[in-house]
Scaffold this active site. Sequence first.
Site, short mmCIF file in Angstrom:
data_model
loop_
_atom_site.label_atom_id
_atom_site.label_comp_id
_atom_site.label_asym_id
_atom_site.label_seq_id
_atom_site.Cartn_x
_atom_site.Cartn_y
_atom_site.Cartn_z
N ASP A 65 0.83 -1.21 0.00
CA ASP A 65 0.00 0.00 0.00
C ASP A 65 0.86 1.26 0.00
O ASP A 65 0.34 2.37 -0.06
CB ASP A 65 -0.98 0.00 1.17
CG ASP A 65 -0.32 -0.15 2.53
OD1 ASP A 65 0.92 -0.15 2.60
OD2 ASP A 65 -1.07 -0.26 3.53
N SER A 66 2.19 1.08 0.00
CA SER A 66 3.09 2.21 -0.24
C SER A 66 2.85 2.83 -1.60
O SER A 66 3.30 3.96 -1.86
CB SER A 66 4.55 1.74 -0.14
OG SER A 66 4.77 0.58 -0.94
N ASP A 108 -0.79 -6.32 0.10
CA ASP A 108 -1.16 -5.63 1.33
C ASP A 108 -2.68 -5.52 1.47
O ASP A 108 -3.36 -5.08 0.53
CB ASP A 108 -0.59 -4.22 1.34
CG ASP A 108 0.66 -4.09 2.18
OD1 ASP A 108 0.89 -4.94 3.06
OD2 ASP A 108 1.41 -3.11 1.97
N LYS A 137 -0.73 -9.51 3.42
CA LYS A 137 -0.01 -8.91 4.54
C LYS A 137 -0.92 -7.97 5.30
O LYS A 137 -1.68 -7.20 4.68
CB LYS A 137 1.24 -8.17 4.07
CG LYS A 137 2.08 -7.58 5.23
CD LYS A 137 3.39 -7.03 4.73
CE LYS A 137 3.25 -5.66 4.11
NZ LYS A 137 2.82 -4.63 5.10
N GLU A 139 -1.05 -5.38 9.05
CA GLU A 139 -0.26 -4.73 10.08
C GLU A 139 -0.92 -4.87 11.44
O GLU A 139 -2.15 -4.90 11.55
CB GLU A 139 -0.11 -3.23 9.76
CG GLU A 139 0.62 -2.93 8.47
CD GLU A 139 0.74 -1.45 8.19
OE1 GLU A 139 1.23 -1.10 7.10
OE2 GLU A 139 0.35 -0.63 9.06
N GLU A 206 9.76 -3.56 10.69
CA GLU A 206 10.13 -2.26 10.13
C GLU A 206 10.62 -1.31 11.22
O GLU A 206 9.95 -1.08 12.22
CB GLU A 206 8.93 -1.63 9.40
CG GLU A 206 9.25 -0.31 8.74
CD GLU A 206 8.20 0.16 7.76
OE1 GLU A 206 8.37 1.25 7.17
OE2 GLU A 206 7.20 -0.57 7.56
#
Length: 291
Positions: A65-66, A108, A137, A139, A206
């Site tokens: 999602d970057s 993501d 993925k 978070e 990260e």
Amino acid sequence: MSSTNAVPYGTLPPASPVALRKPISLPRLNEMRSRGEKITMLTAYDATFAAVADAAGVECILVGDSLGMVCQGLSSTVGVTLDTMRYHIESVTRGIQRVQGTAWIVGDLPFGSYQESKEQAIRSATVLMQAGAHMVKLEGGDWTTEIVNFLVLRGIPVCAHLGLTPQTVHSLGGYRVQGRGDDAAHKMRQEALALQEAGAAMMVLEMVPEPLSTALTLELPTCHTIGIGAGNGTAGQVLVMHDMLGINLGKNPKFVHNFMEGRSSVHEAMRAYVAAVKNGTFPDNAKHAWA
């Protein structure tokens, strides 16, 4: 001029031993880990760059999602939607398939697509898997363990993400190192072990101090740690492609290396990145103030 009959990606490098590798899978990643070979991961968001990364030998392509920041010009990842992620995963998948690529695709789950419930999470994960992702993925720490287990029991491989979690950067007070101090390190360790127990097969760490990320790697034998700003003691490394090519819109984090310097092509830069991760010269812990 029509390009219907053109040879797709005709400017890609010719076939090499990398192109002859078997498709990357979880068992293949397990084999790499067992023999001490580092896992390489790069972000990609379109067909062409994904194909180049695959040809360069990158094992895992993260459709992150970057893309909200590097492709859409957003100030954070929060504005990225599930439909946007689906679109980019489909693009990456088509690019890899057209060159008979072998990379493992990680997609993501964007902000707001899994926080509501396990049922919402599996609906969202299904969208990404049907678009071509091999793994999703998400978070977060202890609150995500039930979601991870729910997805894994239904055949969806999951990559966890601890440390700096960009989707919740506002609650973290900005882009800061996580896991400093005994209490914070203990909490992250407990979360990492719980996520492994829940079935997470991979975990991005990260902006985590190197001693902590190295210790976690040793304690997570069935969950492959992928570091970004976490030192070189993890099982693998990931970078945002635009960062490692030196073409992002802002200032590179201090742990990023510009692999385009001194090289004439993106393919060469990606091959250099793969080689540096494999031989342990990247990342350089000396450049990590928090290492």
